[in-house]
Scaffold this motif. Sequence first.
Motif, PDB file in Angstrom:
ATOM      1  N   LYS A  19       8.868 -15.303  18.605  1.00  0.00           N
ATOM      2  CA  LYS A  19      10.882 -15.962  19.108  1.00  0.00           C
ATOM      3  C   LYS A  19      10.291 -17.020  18.250  1.00  0.00           C
ATOM      4  O   LYS A  19      10.829 -17.558  17.935  1.00  0.00           O
ATOM      5  N   THR A  20       8.512 -17.821  18.667  1.00  0.00           N
ATOM      6  CA  THR A  20       8.324 -19.710  18.086  1.00  0.00           C
ATOM      7  C   THR A  20       9.075 -19.559  16.030  1.00  0.00           C
ATOM      8  O   THR A  20       9.562 -19.798  15.923  1.00  0.00           O
ATOM      9  N   ALA A  21       8.226 -17.850  15.943  1.00  0.00           N
ATOM     10  CA  ALA A  21       8.283 -18.089  14.468  1.00  0.00           C
ATOM     11  C   ALA A  21       9.746 -17.771  13.789  1.00  0.00           C
ATOM     12  O   ALA A  21      10.506 -18.296  13.241  1.00  0.00           O
ATOM     13  N   LYS A 154       8.845  -8.495  12.892  1.00  0.00           N
ATOM     14  CA  LYS A 154       7.591  -7.729  12.715  1.00  0.00           C
ATOM     15  C   LYS A 154       7.572  -6.116  11.938  1.00  0.00           C
ATOM     16  O   LYS A 154       6.929  -5.186  12.167  1.00  0.00           O
ATOM     17  N   THR A 155       8.755  -5.794  11.667  1.00  0.00           N
ATOM     18  CA  THR A 155       9.035  -4.466  10.729  1.00  0.00           C
ATOM     19  C   THR A 155       7.629  -4.445   9.675  1.00  0.00           C
ATOM     20  O   THR A 155       8.232  -3.151   9.902  1.00  0.00           O
ATOM     21  N   PHE A 183      16.993  -5.987  12.830  1.00  0.00           N
ATOM     22  CA  PHE A 183      15.963  -6.131  11.964  1.00  0.00           C
ATOM     23  C   PHE A 183      15.178  -7.103  12.023  1.00  0.00           C
ATOM     24  O   PHE A 183      15.606  -7.448  10.770  1.00  0.00           O
ATOM     25  N   THR A 184      13.494  -7.695  11.951  1.00  0.00           N
ATOM     26  CA  THR A 184      13.053  -8.240  11.434  1.00  0.00           C
ATOM     27  C   THR A 184      11.850  -9.102  10.760  1.00  0.00           C
ATOM     28  O   THR A 184      11.360  -8.151  12.060  1.00  0.00           O
ATOM     29  N   ASP A 189      11.818 -13.350   5.685  1.00  0.00           N
ATOM     30  CA  ASP A 189      13.094 -13.680   6.309  1.00  0.00           C
ATOM     31  C   ASP A 189      13.687 -12.246   5.710  1.00  0.00           C
ATOM     32  O   ASP A 189      15.051 -12.971   6.422  1.00  0.00           O
ATOM     33  N   GLU A 190      13.786 -11.510   6.019  1.00  0.00           N
ATOM     34  CA  GLU A 190      14.483 -10.027   6.092  1.00  0.00           C
ATOM     35  C   GLU A 190      14.866 -10.247   7.581  1.00  0.00           C
ATOM     36  O   GLU A 190      14.577  -9.931   8.524  1.00  0.00           O
TER      37      GLU A 190
END
Length: 206
Positions: A19-21, A154-155, A183-184, A189-190
């Motif tokens: 969440k913080t990231a 975190k994919t 999905f990130t 930065d995806e």
Amino acid sequence: MSHNDVATVGLGGPVGSGKTALVQRLVPRLDDAGYDVGVIANDIMTQEDADRLRSSFADRLPSDLVTGVETGACPHTGIREDPSMNIAAIEEFTESYPDLDVVLLESGGDNLAATFNPELADYFLFVISVAEGDDIPRKRGPGVTEADLLVVNKTDLAPYVDADLDVMRQDASEARGNEPTCFTNCKSDEGIDTVVDHIEQQVLFA
């Protein structure tokens, strides 16, 4: 829209989901797009996340637009049962910055049941990590099923934990119906621009 016409976006999810990231990636993009942003980090007994975010955004946000709310109890309390501390923090922001466009509210790390009180958040992101297992969407906790946007973060870790992203995509679709899932990977930065697009379309342009 509530809170003196400032839009509010809640970010919930288990400990370690990123969440913080995610907040660290969203703020620069919203700032670059011309929005005035405030950030509130909820934690049980510490200002650690708020301090980390404050230093991250030192060149972008006034330090008093990043604050920590110490709930002193289960993280649910400050975002769902009794959001008064968070609402007071938002009102402090808007008194000092009446042109504020959006406040990002990061919940303390919680389980799959964390949801935001609608009085507090206009829009709710629920963040899960691939590393927690590809069966999380299938478990259908309230965060997964009720969030306006489910963020599978975190994919990049999928190959290391034998998580199948296609399975997660299918399960999320079945659990959420027509509600969107994104999905990130905050490291590369995806998917971050897609999250910003959802926030803009559903909250800032609404």
